[in-house]
Each structure stands twice: as C-alpha cells, then as structure tokens.
Enzyme design. Structure first.
Site, PDB file in Angstrom:
ATOM      1  N   GLU A 123       0.872  -1.187   0.000  1.00 23.82           N
ATOM      2  CA  GLU A 123       0.000   0.000   0.000  1.00 23.82           C
ATOM      3  C   GLU A 123       0.901   1.227   0.000  1.00 23.82           C
ATOM      4  OE1 GLU A 123      -3.159  -0.017   2.919  1.00 23.82           O
ATOM      5  OE2 GLU A 123      -3.339  -2.173   2.753  1.00 23.82           O
ATOM      6  N   HIS A 244      -8.312   9.737   3.477  1.00 22.54           N
ATOM      7  CA  HIS A 244      -7.981   8.636   2.561  1.00 22.54           C
ATOM      8  C   HIS A 244      -8.183   9.144   1.143  1.00 22.54           C
ATOM      9  CE1 HIS A 244      -7.772   4.770   0.605  1.00 22.54           C
ATOM     10  NE2 HIS A 244      -7.389   4.224   1.745  1.00 22.54           N
ATOM     11  N   ARG A 293       0.126   8.356   1.796  1.00 25.31           N
ATOM     12  CA  ARG A 293      -1.286   8.698   1.652  1.00 25.31           C
ATOM     13  C   ARG A 293      -1.551  10.209   1.603  1.00 25.31           C
ATOM     14  NH1 ARG A 293      -4.737   5.157   5.605  1.00 25.31           N
ATOM     15  NH2 ARG A 293      -4.104   3.611   4.089  1.00 25.31           N
ATOM     16  N   HIS A 352     -10.491   9.837   7.315  1.00 25.71           N
ATOM     17  CA  HIS A 352     -10.297   8.390   7.463  1.00 25.71           C
ATOM     18  C   HIS A 352      -9.731   8.008   8.823  1.00 25.71           C
ATOM     19  CE1 HIS A 352      -9.404   4.302   6.230  1.00 25.71           C
ATOM     20  NE2 HIS A 352      -8.107   4.471   6.423  1.00 25.71           N
ATOM     21  N   ARG A 387      -0.134   8.640   9.315  1.00 26.49           N
ATOM     22  CA  ARG A 387       0.055   7.199   9.576  1.00 26.49           C
ATOM     23  C   ARG A 387       0.367   6.446   8.291  1.00 26.49           C
ATOM     24  NH1 ARG A 387      -3.396   2.949   8.928  1.00 26.49           N
ATOM     25  NH2 ARG A 387      -5.144   4.354   8.585  1.00 26.49           N
TER      26      ARG A 387
HETATM   27  C1  SIN Z   1      -6.913   0.870   2.969  1.00 27.66           C
HETATM   28  O1  SIN Z   1      -7.222  -0.317   2.831  1.00 27.66           O
HETATM   29  O2  SIN Z   1      -6.599   1.605   2.033  1.00 27.66           O
HETATM   30  C2  SIN Z   1      -6.903   1.451   4.341  1.00 27.66           C
HETATM   31  C3  SIN Z   1      -5.831   0.849   5.124  1.00 27.66           C
HETATM   32  C4  SIN Z   1      -5.427   1.765   6.245  1.00 27.66           C
HETATM   33  O3  SIN Z   1      -6.141   2.700   6.580  1.00 27.66           O
HETATM   34  O4  SIN Z   1      -4.342   1.564   6.765  1.00 27.66           O
END
Ligand code: SIN
Length: 537
Positions: A123, A244, A293, A352, A387
């Site tokens: 991610e 997010h 993010r 988020h 985070r």
């Molecule tokens: C996501 O699945 O994009 C969210 C995961 C997260 O908030 O760490």
C-alpha cells in the site's frame, strides 16, 4: 468538566474496564484475561460494529522474506513526516511480527499465496509488499471475527453492548477508578450507571464523524478521546487528520460513512487518472500512485480544485482477479452503479483516520493516572504527522498487549469515586451535528488556512452556545464531537506550516522549528490550554 447526565442508578465492577470492541479493545481484554484479571468490556453498539471490521487493506508487519523491522521503521518514519516518536515506532515494528503471529494463533486466517505462504501486498508509502490481508479486502472483518470468538469463549470477560460511556470517575487522589455510562434500550441494565475498576482502558477508535464525509462508521464519534479530555488528559497531534485518497465518490450531497476503495487496489496495479484521463502521480512522487497517503490525497485535491471537478478516477480494469481479490469493493461499486471490471471508479478524499489522540507513553498510560488509551484513540507518536498504511490494526495489537501487561504489573486496589456533584456540566443540542460537520469539512478539511480555521472556530463557538438540558445519546455524542472539533481546529490554527496530513494553504512549507508536538488540555471549567513538546527522535 463533565457532560450533563442523570445520576447513576446501578454499579458494575471488574479489575479492568475496556471501552471499545475493535482490535485494540479486544486485544487488551484478551491479554488482561491471560494475566488473570476480570474484564468488563463496554461497547457502544453491537460488539462487532466498530471501525475494525471496515478495515480493508490489512496489517503491516515485517514478515516477508528479506523484510525487516528496520525497513518497516524507515517507511513509517518517512510517512510520519518528521513527527514520529522513534521509541514508539521501534516498539511497533519490532513487536509487530510477534503480535501478528499471536493473532494467527488466536484463530485469524490470512490469505495465502500459491506457495502456501501468507500473501503480502503493498500500500501507499511501503517500499515492500508487507501487508497481510484476509478475505481479499475484508481483513478487519476477519481480525474482528477471530478476536470476538476468543472473547466470547472467555467467561471472565463481561460484555455490555449498546452502552455509551459518558465521563470518567476519579478517586480523591485524582486517579481514574471507573466511568459513568448509559445502556441504550433493552437489557438487564438500563439507564445511566457506573462501572468501577482498578484501571480503565479507552479503545473507542476514531472520530471521523467530526466531518461530513468519512470512511468511519456512524459510531465513530470519538467518545473516549472526548471523555479523556474532560478528565484532564492531554491530547496530541490532533491536527493530523488523515484523508484517505480514494473513497468512492457518489454525489456532492453524499454524507456520513462512504465506501472505501483500499490502497491495496493501487497496490495491485490500479492507476489514478484525472478528469482528462491522464495519469498524474508519477510526476509528483517517485512512488507514484503508491506515494504516502497524504501526498496522494493532496494531489487528488489539487487536481480536483484546478479542474473544478468533484472527483478523480481510479482505473482498476487491468486487475484480472479483481472480483476474488476485492470482493467487498466490487460489491460496493456494483451497488453504486459502477462495474470496476469495465468502468473507471470515481474517487475523492474523505476523512479516514486520526493520527493523533490521547497522549500516551509506551505502555499506553495517559497523563491521568489509571487511564490507559489504545489504538486510534491514542497518540503513541508512532504515526507522526501521517500514519503509514495498515499500521493501525498493528498498533492495536502491539499496544493492547503492552497495556494489559503494564496494568497487571501495577494494579492498585479498587478506590471509590469522589463526589463530583459540584463539577461544571455541559450538554449540547443534537441539532448542531450537521452544521458542525459542514463547518469542519469546509474549514478544517484536506486543506486549511488561518482564514478558514478562524471561520470554523467562530462557527463552533456559536454552536457551543446551543445547550440542552435533555440528556440522551445524540446530545452526548454531539457534545463529544464539539470538543474534538474544537481541539482539531485549535491545533491546526497553531501549526503555521504544512506537514503530513496537515496542509495549510497559507503556510505551504514544512518548518524545522515545527518538529514539535502540540498538546492540548481542558481544565475543569472547560478552558483550553496548549503547549509544544519536543519529540523523541
Ligand atoms: C486501505 O485499505 O486503504 C486502508 C488501510 C489503512 O487505513 O491503513
């Protein structure tokens, strides 16, 4: 300062009260039981209704071949934009792998690769594939299922569902020795009561409902953080609300919980496109669509603002196994009229995750004796200004274990609450909820400025005059949202720079002098104070 509520009509008691039934609360409860302590687990809705079950992407841990806690630490620190507490990060990444193994031993089942090894994905912000996932994109649901099964088998854990905690109870020496709570609806215990314990752990999760659009469920009104504030605990880093980048955009009037499109979709190859159908992340960051993010959310916001469009697009059509890998997301796209196998997915940022929260030490102790905080409600310093993806479930596992160990080793006898009948009380009218959320989204969202924040603060002051003398869930929740919104805006105004998920249009640069944490406290008359503290780096 306390919320106006009826006098407690019943009392419950245990060694430890755990408030919240997500990964943080359930882990703390189970580990406290392993130390032979009796546990009262209080949860606001049905026991499986917190944020954890909505987590899609997974749990980050250095478990893959060639990976190491050191590399996980590097990625966490980069995402945290200079504000991580190094000791907290070290704890998270070094104790993380063992905490995940323990979760597996408790029954959680993660997806496997063809080799039979646990499948790991990537991610935003990670330089390696290190995210465990379950049911494709239903990791939180599996974590929740496994931990709940263990809790339900343990007769030493008494569960009170549909109970909203109101305020902390303190003994004459200032130690938290319980909480007041209200049990909603039918059940053996109804109305306002008090629960007494030798230690209280807040694990109430997030506060996404402070904003109009959020990935958080309706229960995420930050009740535990607000309770801690009113009990005199310091909160820290609350200006760092993570938006997010890819939440399914439905229409401009869509409010409340919005469907998440996990970063793992980009981890498996999906690409962001602007309104002209052009890729845009590769020129912004070397990790392109998998940049941390905050960077992706800002660029999406910039592109939307420049083109005056309400969303960007996510192209996931090249993911051949989309339906098996992302069954939850596939279903929610279809429910909203989008076939992600053939169509672009409209996406926009939404609130988020709170990277800050109640300031705690490495054992989860807040600044108020007897009050521990775990998971999203806490500020351990592990997340800094932003985070790293999938570090949140991990934080609940690691710090839940540490907290119960610390409680077991430092348990004091049960003390009795002092008479609090002369303490100042407040309660806000439920009708301020929507104007509060709109003001926060408008003035304290992805991008803020002195002007927008001052306007939001003025609105909050005005809303804060709308008191009610009718206690009830809606009034308690909105009062909590009000305290949290005020704390967020105050810190966001004070931090005259941009860093991580705090983006000021009037202070675009990141300043070395701001490598500090803003902490805030409420006094017993409801007055705020703030202070800057150094970070352990
Ligand atoms: C996501 O699945 O994009 C969210 C995961 C997260 O908030 O760490």
């Amino acid at each position: 300062m306390k919320l106006f509520a009826g006098r407690p009509g019943w009392t419950a008691q245990a060694d430890v009260i755990v408030i919240g039934s997500g990964v943080a609360g359930l882990t703390t409860a189970l580990n406290a039981r392993a130390a032979n302590l009796s546990v009262l687990l209080v949860t606001k809705a049905h026991i499986d209704e917190g944020s954890t079950k909505w987590a899609q992407g997974g749990i980050a841990a250095a478990l893959g071949p060639g990976d190491s806690p050191e590399e996980h630490k590097e990625d966490t620190l980069i995402a945290g934009a200079g504000l991580c507490d190094i000791d907290a990060v070290n704890v998270l990444v070094t104790e993380g792998p063992e905490a995940v193994r323990k979760l597996i031993a408790r029954g959680a089942v993660f997806d496997k690769a063809e080799s039979g090894e646990i499948a790991l994905t990537r991610e935003g912000g990670h330089h390696r594939n290190r995210i465990l996932h379950a049911g494709g994109d239903a990791t939180g649901a599996e974590v929740s299922r496994a931990l709940l099964a263990a809790v339900q088998e343990d007769s030493g854990i008494e569960v009170i569902e549909h109970a909203l905690v109101i305020d902390a109870l303190k003994s004459p020496d200032g130690r938290v020795c319980g909480v007041t709570l209200h049990v909603i609806g039918a059940g053996s215990s109804t109305g306002v009561g008090r629960a007494l314990a030798r230690a209280v752990v807040i694990a109430t999760g997030g506060l996404g409902q402070v904003y109009s659009q959020t990935t958080n469920p309706s229960v995420s009104t930050g009740d535990g953080v607000a309770l801690a504030l009113r009990a005199g605990a310091a909160v820290a880093d609350v200006e760092f609300i993570q938006f997010h980048p890819t939440v399914l955009w439905r229409d401009t009037s869509s409010a409340g919980q919005q469907p998440l499109i996990s970063e793992a979709v980009r981890g498996e190859g999906a690409i962001l496109l602007n309104h002209k159908g052009e890729k845009f992340m590769a020129t912004v960051h070397p990790q392109a669509d998998l940049a941390p993010r905050d960077i992706v959310a800002k660029e999406i916001f910039n592109q939307m603002r420049e083109a005056q469009v309400p969303h960007m697009w996510l192209d996931a059509t090249a993911i051949v196994d989309f339906t098996e890998r992302f069954p939850t997301i596939y279903a929610s796209c279809l429910a909203n009229g989008i076939d992600p196998l053939k169509q672009l997915i409209p996406v926009a940022p939404a609130s988020h995750y709170a990277s800050g929260g109640v300031l705690v030490d490495l054992n989860g102790q807040s600044t108020v004796p007897g009050l521990y905080v775990c998971g999203e409600s806490a500020c351990t310093g592990a997340h800094g200004a932003n985070r790293l993806a999938s570090n949140s479930l991990l934080e609940g596992l690691v710090f839940g274990a540490r907290i119960s160990e610390h409680i077991a080793a430092h348990l004091l006898p049960q003390s009795q609450p002092e008479d609090d009948s002369s303490e100042a009380r407040t309660l806000l009218d439920p009708s301020i909820r929507i104007p509060l959320q709109l003001a926060m989204s408008e003035g304290a969202g992805v991008m803020r400025s002195e002007k927008s924040l001052k306007a939001t603060l003025a609105t909050l002051h005005q809303l804060g005059t709308r008191q009610t003398d009718q206690p009830g869930v809606d009034a308690w929740e909105v009062s909590n949202l009000y305290y949290l919104a005020t704390a967020i805006v105050r810190s966001a105004l004070e931090r005259s720079e941009s860093r991580g998920s705090h983006w000021r249009s009037d202070f675009l640069e990141t300043k070395a002098e701001w490598e500090k944490r803003i902490i805030q406290q409420l006094d017993f008359d409801g007055h705020w104070s703030s202070e800057k503290i150094e970070i352990s780096q």
